[in-house]
Design a protein around this motif. Structure first.
Motif, PDB file in Angstrom:
ATOM      1  N   HIS A   1      33.904  42.307  35.230  1.00  0.00           N
ATOM      2  CA  HIS A   1      33.762  40.949  35.647  1.00  0.00           C
ATOM      3  C   HIS A   1      34.790  40.701  36.817  1.00  0.00           C
ATOM      4  O   HIS A   1      35.697  41.481  37.096  1.00  0.00           O
ATOM      5  CB  HIS A   1      34.638  40.134  34.416  1.00  0.00           C
TER       6      HIS A   1
ATOM      7  N   THR B   1      36.844  45.996  32.784  1.00  0.00           N
ATOM      8  CA  THR B   1      37.368  44.990  33.640  1.00  0.00           C
ATOM      9  C   THR B   1      38.918  45.231  34.196  1.00  0.00           C
ATOM     10  O   THR B   1      39.714  45.893  33.254  1.00  0.00           O
ATOM     11  CB  THR B   1      37.154  43.467  33.351  1.00  0.00           C
TER      12      THR B   1
ATOM     13  N   VAL C   1      35.596  36.414  30.410  1.00  0.00           N
ATOM     14  CA  VAL C   1      35.478  37.595  30.147  1.00  0.00           C
ATOM     15  C   VAL C   1      35.208  38.053  28.684  1.00  0.00           C
ATOM     16  O   VAL C   1      35.783  37.524  28.071  1.00  0.00           O
ATOM     17  CB  VAL C   1      36.896  38.341  30.447  1.00  0.00           C
TER      18      VAL C   1
END
Length: 166
Positions: free
Chosen positions: A57, A28, A94
């Motif tokens: 994410h 991410t 996350v």
């Protein structure tokens, strides 16, 4: 904060590509940018400062506090960042961790940290753009983020654009 500039179609393709590459690696990427909320006479008249997550994410974590008077021009028709003091802070999950964001001078004041702690954020992404600074503002923000994170019991992941000579 502000690394990606203004979120618009001319640069969106690049960040979409970054997100796709990150996703294939299970990563991410968090990038600061601004989003146009309102256009008046062909100029951006209201913007939102945010950290945007791409890749594994994705989310937009908008700033709660407006940019201080010294950093914007209240007399100008463009460039206004309105306050979101009373809104619930944005957060996302996350890797099983509830993540929020604080930007710029939000690192220096307790209210955004308190609001995030109140809605259960366990980690805050702190982003600032201090490329113009000799190191004093960045040092104050770094110390403040450390202290406020400890005070409110949240972990802090911090990134800053700093002056190239440091």
């Amino acid at each position: 904060e502000g690394v990606a500039g203004l979120r618009e179609p001319r640069v969106s393709w690049m960040w979409q590509e970054v997100g796709e590459r990150a996703k294939t690696r299970g990563l991410t990427v968090a990038v600061g940018n601004s989003v146009v909320l309102e256009v008046t006479h062909g100029q951006a008249s209201a913007l939102v400062n945010q950290v945007e997550l791409f890749g594994e994410h994705s989310a937009q974590l908008r700033a709660l506090v407006d940019v201080p008077v010294g950093s914007w021009k209240p007399w100008a028709a463009s460039g206004h960042y309105p306050a979101r003091w009373c809104e619930t802070p944005d957060q996302t999950e996350v890797g099983g961790v509830r993540v929020g964001a604080v930007m710029c001078w939000e690192e220096l004041i307790a209210c955004p940290w308190l609001r995030h702690a109140g809605v259960g954020s366990t980690t805050l992404l702190a982003a600032s753009n201090t490329w113009f600074d000799e190191g004093y503002i960045d040092a104050a923000q770094r110390r403040s983020s450390w202290a406020l994170g400890r005070l409110f019991g949240v972990s802090v992941v911090r990134a800053a654009n700093t002056a190239p000579n440091r």
